[in-house]
Enzyme design. Structure first.
Site, PDB file in Angstrom:
ATOM      1  N   CYS A 153      81.641 -16.665   1.449  1.00  0.00           N
ATOM      2  CA  CYS A 153      81.335 -16.858   0.034  1.00  0.00           C
ATOM      3  C   CYS A 153      80.020 -17.595  -0.193  1.00  0.00           C
ATOM      4  O   CYS A 153      79.669 -17.911  -1.312  1.00  0.00           O
ATOM      5  CB  CYS A 153      82.484 -17.557  -0.679  1.00  0.00           C
ATOM      6  SG  CYS A 153      82.794 -19.210  -0.045  1.00  0.00           S
ATOM      7  N   HIS A 189      47.373   4.081  -8.015  1.00  0.00           N
ATOM      8  CA  HIS A 189      47.812   2.875  -7.298  1.00  0.00           C
ATOM      9  C   HIS A 189      48.896   2.132  -8.078  1.00  0.00           C
ATOM     10  O   HIS A 189      49.948   1.781  -7.551  1.00  0.00           O
ATOM     11  CB  HIS A 189      46.603   1.965  -7.059  1.00  0.00           C
ATOM     12  CG  HIS A 189      46.964   0.695  -6.368  1.00  0.00           C
ATOM     13  ND1 HIS A 189      47.232  -0.468  -7.056  1.00  0.00           N
ATOM     14  CD2 HIS A 189      47.154   0.431  -5.068  1.00  0.00           C
ATOM     15  CE1 HIS A 189      47.546  -1.396  -6.186  1.00  0.00           C
ATOM     16  NE2 HIS A 189      47.505  -0.891  -4.972  1.00  0.00           N
TER      17      HIS A 189
END
Ligand code: PEP
Ligand code: MG
Length: 888
Positions: free
Chosen positions: A844, A468
């Site tokens: 931007c 896991h």
């Protein structure tokens, strides 16, 4: 009649790989493998819609479902020659979840379903192995008791431990049939005692309850968390796969394993996996026993002393590797498969596209393109831009002294340093305090998902490459060392012990997820190298993309980093950021606090040379690439002292009385500075500021052009424009300075003046504003703020609640709001270009580095995106994928 059930088996299937929305990933691929004629135990898939129905109707199974399942089971009985619920040749079933997106270990599974007090005898008789039969039955009761009946699995583990102790057995001693039979009785008693109802003997009852339990696990806490972290909608629901059991625990000719068709860490083209002899599938994933390598080459490379599957089971290995190759060619991608060998016969239990590190993804994509299996565009489209972050992880400097205290498996690449913590709760708490931590566990379970997310790195002392911890860490891009067996975790004393070395909770350790080493203390790291496969993919991406990628940068350091990441210019230089450092802030304060223009000009004269040299640096680093410099934007009080102590301090530095300074600071106070005296409003009130900045820009451009020989065409950007007249005014100031400098120097200067589009009014009036602008740059931070009327600085307090309540799916400051803010961008682009054909358009705001938002920019026809330096590679790739998606 709604079709709830799709069957597969005996070389035929009703569904296929293209139907994972309905059948879930597992079901769709089982059907596909079956149609390919691969050995798949027969079964049926209950579609995801049934799960949706289940939740819409108070957790009831939909009408008609049971009959369809019964019919499906009849088909399985015909293929296997066994009968469900039979007391001579019983058909046993696995009942597994299978959602559209893989959610490893998050949902529930029941195996060996159909066993009861009578069929267990038949199973033993049929298999010629009573021990196996009773062991299978106790496994079933344990899983069913936990998953379906809700009794904590620890109850069963305790019973088993007590029984082992009573019998005087070691942990690895196998129990006999009679002993298992006794454990079964104890389990059944425990269930009846705790729950007041007996363990159900009727296989049909077992089945319907197990199906409902798997549906219910869709809403367990860990699944909810996992979906949240991976943006998986709760509305999808899970499918359920009911399949004939095959057994990997029927003796030494039986085995079970998981494998990747290529190495998931490095991408190397070689079968890679692990198996356990005489074990059931869940044993591999649980990491309880340490598994063996599948290939001999991998065994040799890891120095394993137990034989590989290649050596131990050569025939099964040969068919298995042929199947893996076939699957890879069929799916045209690296596969992650699960299999079981039952007394020498190979069965495929799952295939799916394998999770891989970013590094492996690069290598696999490049190799497959070169093998001719996929095109270059497909190779580019396969890399998850967000996963590039992993490649930007630091690694340990090979020259640094390594104080190695232990080692395990290199389960997820990258190196990380942090304080030792032992629980996920501690990890989460430490992260909140801004501390960097390494989560140290014996092994992790799906409950640890929060803690793993909070950690810089994960260290486990048990479990393999497919445990896991390893699988989840790789998926998250967090460095992980698993199975470091020579390190002992002493939870009681909150220590780790490695030979003579004892480290306590809170001590610093470093893990190297690329080599598996565990080191004491903090170690020097190297920044990543972006060549090789990464370079190839980027090359192909660059060839495929239409938009250019610029960076938001002010410092030479950021500008250089951005260049090395492939930035093609600066899209935003926030000049205000240049005034915070060192002594500059005092000059800046002097300017702001000046009582009149004369005072301001005196301070500005001191700032001019500083600005000029900053800009010259940027121009020379960018070497002729476009550089967009924005005039001062933020509210001025951001630069001013706030507390009495700060005021006293600054007053001393400026030679002012603290009281006078306090008065001036109070006079500058604004109720809503974000919507106050900022942006172009500053340049209109104090044109001398814009004059100084324009002068610094032009003079620096002249200097840099002389120095590098590359002409510089500065792009000057005016922030927060809402009115055409604002832009006209500020542009007038800039043009006047340009004329002055041309007169002074006798050199011609080429430059552009453009504007940010970050107010809805500017977007709507774009046709008019475009008359005065050479370019638009969308400031989507402010545009989101002003479109939603949500303050960027206060949004975090309630947006998380919005996301949790499903009111928005993602934070609009992270992922561009297509419908609202996006619509304004489309309007502005269209109106701006109607006025000025080919008007240059860019973005931007923070969205310029977000892949989904970049896709929007492509669709809207923007010319470039601009983002922070570390996101430049992500943006290059995302821009290419967007172009490819648009048919580029
Ligand atoms: C914007 O508003 O999107 C932007 C880039 O400007 P800033 O974040 O500096 O306000
Ligand atoms: Mg802005």
């Amino acid at each position: 009649m709604t079709k709830w059930v799709y069957t597969f088996g005996g070389g035929k299937a009703e569904g296929g790989a293209g139907e994972s929305d309905r059948l879930g990933g597992k079901g769709a691929n089982l059907a596909e493998m079956c149609s390919l004629g691969l050995p798949v135990p027969p079964g049926l898939t209950i579609v995801t819609d049934a799960c949706v129905w289940f939740y819409a109707h108070g957790k009831a199974l939909p009408p008609g479902l049971k009959d369809q399942v019964r019919a499906g089971i009849a088909g399985m009985e015909a293929i296997t020659g066994r009968t469900f619920g039979d007391t001579r040749k019983p058909l046993l079933l696995s009942v597994r979840s299978g959602s559209r997106a893989s959610m490893p270990g998050m949902l529930d599974t029941v195996l060996n379903l159909g066993l009861n007090d009578r069929s267990v005898q038949a199973l033993g008789h049929d298999a010629g192995d009573a021990r196996f039969a009773w062991d299978s039955y106790r496994r079933f009761i344990q899983m069913y008791g936990d998953v379906v009946m809700g009794l904590d699995h620890e109850v069963f583990e305790e019973i088993l431990e007590d029984e082992r102790a009573r019998l005087g057995h070691e942990l690895d001693t196998e129990l006999s049939a009679v002993e298992w039979q006794h454990v079964v009785q104890l389990y059944k008693d425990a269930i009846e005692e705790a729950l007041g109802e007996p363990f159900p003997q009727d296989p049909e009852v077992q089945l319907w309850r197990a199906i409902a339990a798997v549906f219910s696990s869709w809403m367990n806490a860990r699944a909810i968390t996992y979906r949240h972290l991976h943006d998986i909608p709760a509305a999808w629901g899970t499918a359920v796969n009911v399949q004939a059991m095959v057994f990997g625990n029927l003796g030494n000719a039986s085995a079970t394993g998981v494998a990747f068709t290529r190495n998931p860490s490095t991408g190397e083209k070689a079968l890679y996996g692990e198996f356990l002899v005489n074990a059931q599938g869940e044993d591999v994933v649980a990491g309880i026993r340490t598994p063996q390598s599948i290939t001999e080459a991998a065994r040799l490379a890891s120095g394993g002393d137990r034989p590989s599957m290649e050596k131990l089971m050569p025939e099964a290995f040969a068919s298995f590797s042929a199947i893996c190759e076939r699957l890879e060619r069929h799916y045209r991608d690296m596969q992650d498969v699960e299999f079981t060998i039952e007394r020498g016969t190979l069965w495929m239990l799952q295939t799916r596209s394998g999770k891989r590190t970013a590094k492996a993804a690069m290598r696999i994509a490049v190799d497959m393109a070169e093998e001719g299996l996929i095109t270059r565009h497909e190779a580019v489209a396969r890399i998850d831009p967000a996963a590039l972050d992993q490649l930007l992880h630091p690694t340990i400097d090979p020259r640094a002294r390594r104080d190695i205290i232990g080692s395990g498996l290199p389960a997820s690449p990258g190196a990380a340093t942090g304080e030792i913590v032992f629980t996920s709760e501690e990890a989460v708490a430490a992260e909140k305090e801004g501390r960097k931590i390494i989560l140290v566990r014996i092994e992790t379970s799906p409950e640890d998902i929060h803690g793993m997310h909070a950690a810089e790195g994960i260290l486990t002392t048990r479990g393999g490459m497919t445990s896991h911890a390893a699988v989840v860490a790789r998926g998250m891009g967090i460095p992980c060392v698993s199975g470091a067996g020579n390190i002992r975790v002493d939870l009681r004393n909150e220590q780790i012990i490695a030979g003579p070395i004892v480290l306590n909770k809170g001590d610093l350790i470093t893990i190297d997820g690329s080599s598996g080493q565990v080191l004491k203390g903090r170690i020097a790291m190297l920044q990543p190298e972006l060549s090789g496969d990464f370079g190839r993919i980027m090359q192909w991406a660059d060839a495929a993309r239409r938009m250019t990628v610029r960076t938001n940068a002010e410092t030479p350091q950021d500008a250089r980093a951005a260049r090395s990441f492939g930035a093609e210019g600066i899209g935003l230089c926030r000049t205000e950021h240049m005034f915070f450092q060192g002594a500059r802030i005092n000059v800046m304060r002097e300017m702001i606090l000046a009582e009149d223009e004369k005072g301001r000009r005196a301070a500005l004269a001191k700032l001019l040379p500083m600005q000029r040299s900053d800009f010259a640096d940027l121009f020379s680093i960018m070497h002729g690439l476009p550089v967009t410099i924005r005039l001062l934007d933020p509210p001025l009080h951001e630069f001013l002292p706030k507390t009495d102590a700060e005021i006293a301090d600054v007053a001393l530095g400026l030679g002012m009385e603290p009281a006078a300074l306090r008065r001036r600071v109070d006079a500058l106070h604004e109720f809503n500075p974000m919507l106050g005296h900022r942006g172009c409003r500053l340049a209109i009130s104090y044109p001398e500021i814009a004059e100084m900045q324009a002068r610094a820009i032009f003079e620096a451009a002249v200097d840099a052009a002389r120095e590098t020989g590359a002409p510089v065409v500065p792009e000057i950007m005016v922030p927060l424009v809402g009115l055409r007249a604002e832009l006209d005014y500020v542009k007038g100031v800039i043009d006047a300075v340009a004329r002055e400098i041309i007169d002074e120097s006798g050199i011609g200067i080429e430059y552009l003046v453009g504007t940010m589009i970050e107010l809805p009014r500017a977007a709507l009036q774009a046709h008019s504003i475009a008359e005065a602008a050479d370019f638009f740059s969308f400031g989507t931070n402010d545009l989101t703020q002003t479109t939603f009327g949500i303050s960027r600085d206060d949004a975090a307090r309630f947006l998380q609640t919005y996301i949790e309540k499903g009111i928005v799916s993602r934070d609009p400051f992270v992922e561009l709001d297509y419908d609202g803010v996006g619509e304004l961008i489309r309007i502005a682009s269209e109106r701006g270009r109607r006025t000025k054909n080919g008007l240059k358009l860019g973005i931007c705001g923070e969205h310029g580095g977000d892949p989904t938002s970049i896709r929007f920019c492509e669709e809207a026809g923007l010319d470039y995106v601009s983002c922070s330096p570390f996101r430049v590679p992500i943006a290059r790739l995302a821009a290419a994928q967007a172009a490819i998606g648009q048919g580029g």
